[in-house]
Design an enzyme around this catalytic site. Structure first.
Site, PDB file in Angstrom:
ATOM      1  N   CYS A   1      22.402  -0.139   1.129  1.00  0.00           N
ATOM      2  CA  CYS A   1      21.956   1.125   0.530  1.00  0.00           C
ATOM      3  C   CYS A   1      23.066   1.645  -0.383  1.00  0.00           C
ATOM      4  CB  CYS A   1      21.666   2.127   1.649  1.00  0.00           C
ATOM      5  SG  CYS A   1      21.372   3.798   1.055  1.00  0.00           S
TER       6      CYS A   1
ATOM      7  N   CYS B   1      19.447   6.111   6.127  1.00  0.00           N
ATOM      8  CA  CYS B   1      19.288   7.434   5.485  1.00  0.00           C
ATOM      9  C   CYS B   1      17.924   7.504   4.787  1.00  0.00           C
ATOM     10  CB  CYS B   1      20.442   7.710   4.521  1.00  0.00           C
ATOM     11  SG  CYS B   1      20.373   6.785   2.979  1.00  0.00           S
TER      12      CYS B   1
ATOM     13  N   HIS C   1       0.579   3.163   6.942  1.00  0.00           N
ATOM     14  CA  HIS C   1       1.548   2.124   7.278  1.00  0.00           C
ATOM     15  C   HIS C   1       2.590   1.896   6.187  1.00  0.00           C
ATOM     16  CE1 HIS C   1      -1.348   0.294  10.490  1.00  0.00           C
ATOM     17  NE2 HIS C   1      -0.703   1.358  10.921  1.00  0.00           N
TER      18      HIS C   1
ATOM     19  N   ALA D   1     -16.596  -6.202   1.314  1.00  0.00           N
ATOM     20  CA  ALA D   1     -16.434  -4.931   0.603  1.00  0.00           C
ATOM     21  C   ALA D   1     -16.669  -5.083  -0.906  1.00  0.00           C
ATOM     22  CB  ALA D   1     -15.031  -4.393   0.857  1.00  0.00           C
TER      23      ALA D   1
ATOM     24  N   GLY E   1     -13.441  -2.768   6.197  1.00  0.00           N
ATOM     25  CA  GLY E   1     -12.505  -3.897   6.273  1.00  0.00           C
ATOM     26  C   GLY E   1     -11.369  -3.727   7.257  1.00  0.00           C
ATOM     27  N   THR E   2     -11.666  -3.186   8.421  1.00  0.00           N
ATOM     28  CA  THR E   2     -10.619  -3.127   9.450  1.00  0.00           C
ATOM     29  C   THR E   2     -11.196  -3.488  10.808  1.00  0.00           C
ATOM     30  OG1 THR E   2      -8.982  -1.736  10.572  1.00  0.00           O
ATOM     31  CG2 THR E   2     -10.946  -0.597   9.752  1.00  0.00           C
ATOM     32  N   SER E   3     -10.399  -4.244  11.568  1.00  0.00           N
ATOM     33  CA  SER E   3     -10.838  -4.564  12.927  1.00  0.00           C
ATOM     34  C   SER E   3     -10.750  -3.323  13.809  1.00  0.00           C
ATOM     35  CB  SER E   3      -9.948  -5.671  13.510  1.00  0.00           C
ATOM     36  OG  SER E   3      -8.600  -5.225  13.541  1.00  0.00           O
TER      37      SER E   3
ATOM     38  N   ASN F   1      -3.417  -0.118   4.547  1.00  0.00           N
ATOM     39  CA  ASN F   1      -2.878  -1.190   3.705  1.00  0.00           C
ATOM     40  C   ASN F   1      -1.583  -0.772   3.015  1.00  0.00           C
ATOM     41  OD1 ASN F   1      -5.162  -2.419   4.495  1.00  0.00           O
ATOM     42  ND2 ASN F   1      -6.231  -2.307   2.534  1.00  0.00           N
ATOM     43  N   VAL F   2      -0.730  -1.753   2.840  1.00  0.00           N
ATOM     44  CA  VAL F   2       0.576  -1.501   2.213  1.00  0.00           C
ATOM     45  C   VAL F   2       0.636  -2.127   0.813  1.00  0.00           C
ATOM     46  CG1 VAL F   2       1.776  -1.376   4.442  1.00  0.00           C
ATOM     47  CG2 VAL F   2       1.585  -3.597   3.289  1.00  0.00           C
TER      48      VAL F   2
HETATM   49  P1  OAD Z   1      -7.394  -7.149  10.663  1.00  0.00           P
HETATM   50  O1  OAD Z   1      -6.995  -8.517  10.232  1.00  0.00           O
HETATM   51  O2  OAD Z   1      -7.197  -6.776  12.086  1.00  0.00           O
HETATM   52  O3  OAD Z   1      -8.933  -6.908  10.320  1.00  0.00           O
HETATM   53  C1  OAD Z   1      -9.445  -7.224   9.044  1.00  0.00           C
HETATM   54  C2  OAD Z   1     -10.900  -6.841   8.999  1.00  0.00           C
HETATM   55  O4  OAD Z   1     -11.363  -7.088   7.683  1.00  0.00           O
HETATM   56  C3  OAD Z   1     -11.793  -7.624   9.956  1.00  0.00           C
HETATM   57  O5  OAD Z   1     -12.680  -6.753  10.626  1.00  0.00           O
HETATM   58  C4  OAD Z   1     -12.542  -8.575   9.022  1.00  0.00           C
HETATM   59  O6  OAD Z   1     -13.840  -8.904   9.496  1.00  0.00           O
HETATM   60  C5  OAD Z   1     -12.624  -7.712   7.771  1.00  0.00           C
HETATM   61  N1  OAD Z   1     -12.860  -8.441   6.513  1.00  0.00           N
HETATM   62  C6  OAD Z   1     -12.513  -9.709   6.175  1.00  0.00           C
HETATM   63  N2  OAD Z   1     -12.911  -9.974   4.919  1.00  0.00           N
HETATM   64  C7  OAD Z   1     -13.507  -8.840   4.451  1.00  0.00           C
HETATM   65  C8  OAD Z   1     -14.137  -8.471   3.215  1.00  0.00           C
HETATM   66  N3  OAD Z   1     -14.225  -9.329   2.188  1.00  0.00           N
HETATM   67  N4  OAD Z   1     -14.644  -7.226   3.112  1.00  0.00           N
HETATM   68  C9  OAD Z   1     -14.574  -6.339   4.138  1.00  0.00           C
HETATM   69  N5  OAD Z   1     -14.012  -6.635   5.318  1.00  0.00           N
HETATM   70  C10 OAD Z   1     -13.481  -7.862   5.470  1.00  0.00           C
HETATM   71  O7  OAD Z   1      -6.642  -6.132   9.685  1.00  0.00           O
HETATM   72  P2  OAD Z   1      -6.503  -4.559   9.781  1.00  0.00           P
HETATM   73  O8  OAD Z   1      -7.601  -3.940  10.537  1.00  0.00           O
HETATM   74  O9  OAD Z   1      -6.205  -4.074   8.411  1.00  0.00           O
HETATM   75  O10 OAD Z   1      -0.373  -3.089  10.624  1.00  0.00           O
HETATM   76  O11 OAD Z   1      -5.175  -4.463  10.647  1.00  0.00           O
HETATM   77  C11 OAD Z   1      -4.643  -3.222  10.947  1.00  0.00           C
HETATM   78  C12 OAD Z   1      -3.153  -3.313  10.997  1.00  0.00           C
HETATM   79  O12 OAD Z   1      -2.745  -4.431  11.796  1.00  0.00           O
HETATM   80  C13 OAD Z   1      -2.489  -3.576   9.664  1.00  0.00           C
HETATM   81  O13 OAD Z   1      -2.303  -2.397   8.882  1.00  0.00           O
HETATM   82  C14 OAD Z   1      -1.169  -4.154  10.077  1.00  0.00           C
HETATM   83  C15 OAD Z   1      -1.638  -5.116  11.148  1.00  0.00           C
HETATM   84  O14 OAD Z   1      -0.708  -5.466  12.096  1.00  0.00           O
HETATM   85  C16 OAD Z   1       0.958  -3.098  10.478  1.00  0.00           C
HETATM   86  O15 OAD Z   1       1.551  -3.993   9.896  1.00  0.00           O
HETATM   87  C17 OAD Z   1       1.652  -1.933  11.120  1.00  0.00           C
END
Ligand code: OAD
Length: 257
Positions: free
Chosen positions: A164, A148, A137, A248, A204-206, A108-109
């Protein structure tokens, strides 16, 4: 999706696993911030449902139309301004301040893990706010020079990327775009933590975006038990020893109390 209560026996099992581990890796994605009002990327209301990543989150997009990319990040920054850490961030921060051996790696950013750490243990306190997360990220709250090493915290409301002050090239958000490498130091620290971890708590990540998601596979391959907290299916579920299907903000306070 109707949420069901997570069976107490499953939570107890996860608590015991985590308590017995000397080293725990916590790996988070945008889902941990969903209950703070930050949109995820791929869900029903995810950012990539409404916007095309290649038009907004690539170096090519910035070269083609810097103003458009800058405006999009400006919009995301303005929506973040009203977002606060939710009970999931806070439970995690409190738990990390209460024990040693935890490394938090985030994709997360949004800065909400850091905000939670400051809220539970302000920098002036003995614990000094806990260890900073490893940000794979980058940070949307920082600008950096596209040429730079200049960096600054985001400031005014410029409508286009400013030059810059050191070299005159355009400033851009300090986030990793598609096609760019992850920051080297963060990546090696994340992999080192994954190698050592006895338990990896994945929240909370896919787990679809590489190389970041590789951290979880690395931990699994090195023998870590994987605990997943997510209301939906994820790509790492098949490696999970325990699946805690829930948001979460509800599961983490219960798990880490
Ligand atoms: P995703 O949108 O791919 O996945 C989000 C996840 O959070 C899914 O598995 C949801 O089921 C889950 N979710 C939703 N609500 C939730 C809750 N209340 N509690 C827990 N989980 C929940 O997002 P990320 O996996 O974060 O990269 O995506 C990874 C990267 O893809 C990001 O960092 C970003 C994006 O493109 C960059 O920008 C480089």
């Amino acid at each position: 999706m109707p949420l069901q209560r997570i069976p107490e026996a499953q939570l107890r099992q996860a608590r015991e696993l985590i308590a017995a581990a000397e080293r725990v890796l916590v790996f988070t994605g945008s889902g941990v911030s969903a209950e703070s009002g930050v949109p995820t990327f791929r869900g029903e209301h995810g950012l990539w449902r409404s916007f095309r990543p290649e038009e907004l989150a690539t170096p090519e997009a910035f070269a083609r139309d810097p103003k458009l990319v800058w405006e999009w990040y400006g919009w995301r920054r303005s929506t973040l301004r009203s977002c606060r850490p939710n009970p999931g961030h806070l439970a995690l921060a409190r738990w990390m301040a209460s024990r040693s051996g935890v490394t938090l790696v985030t994709q997360n950013v949004d800065g909400l893990h850091e905000a939670a750490a400051r809220a539970v243990a302000p920098p002036s306190s003995a614990r000094g706010g806990g260890a900073a997360p490893i940000k794979l990220h980058g940070s949307i709250l920082v600008d950096r020079c596209s040429r730079c090493a200049y960096r600054r915290e985001i400031g005014g409301a410029e409508s286009a990327p400013p030059p810059c002050p050191e070299c005159g090239a355009l400033l851009r958000p300090d986030v990793v775009w598609f096609g760019e490498p992850l920051p080297e130091r963060e990546w090696s620290r994340a992999i080192a933590a994954a190698s050592r971890a006895e338990v990896a708590l994945v929240v909370g990540t896919s787990a679809l975006v590489y190389p970041a998601a590789g951290v979880v596979y690395h931990a699994a391959a090195r023998g870590a038990s994987i605990v997943v907290v997510d209301p939906d299916a994820t790509a790492v579920d098949r490696h999970a020893h325990i699946l805690l299907r829930g948001p979460a903000g509800a599961v983490l306070p219960d798990l880490l109390r």
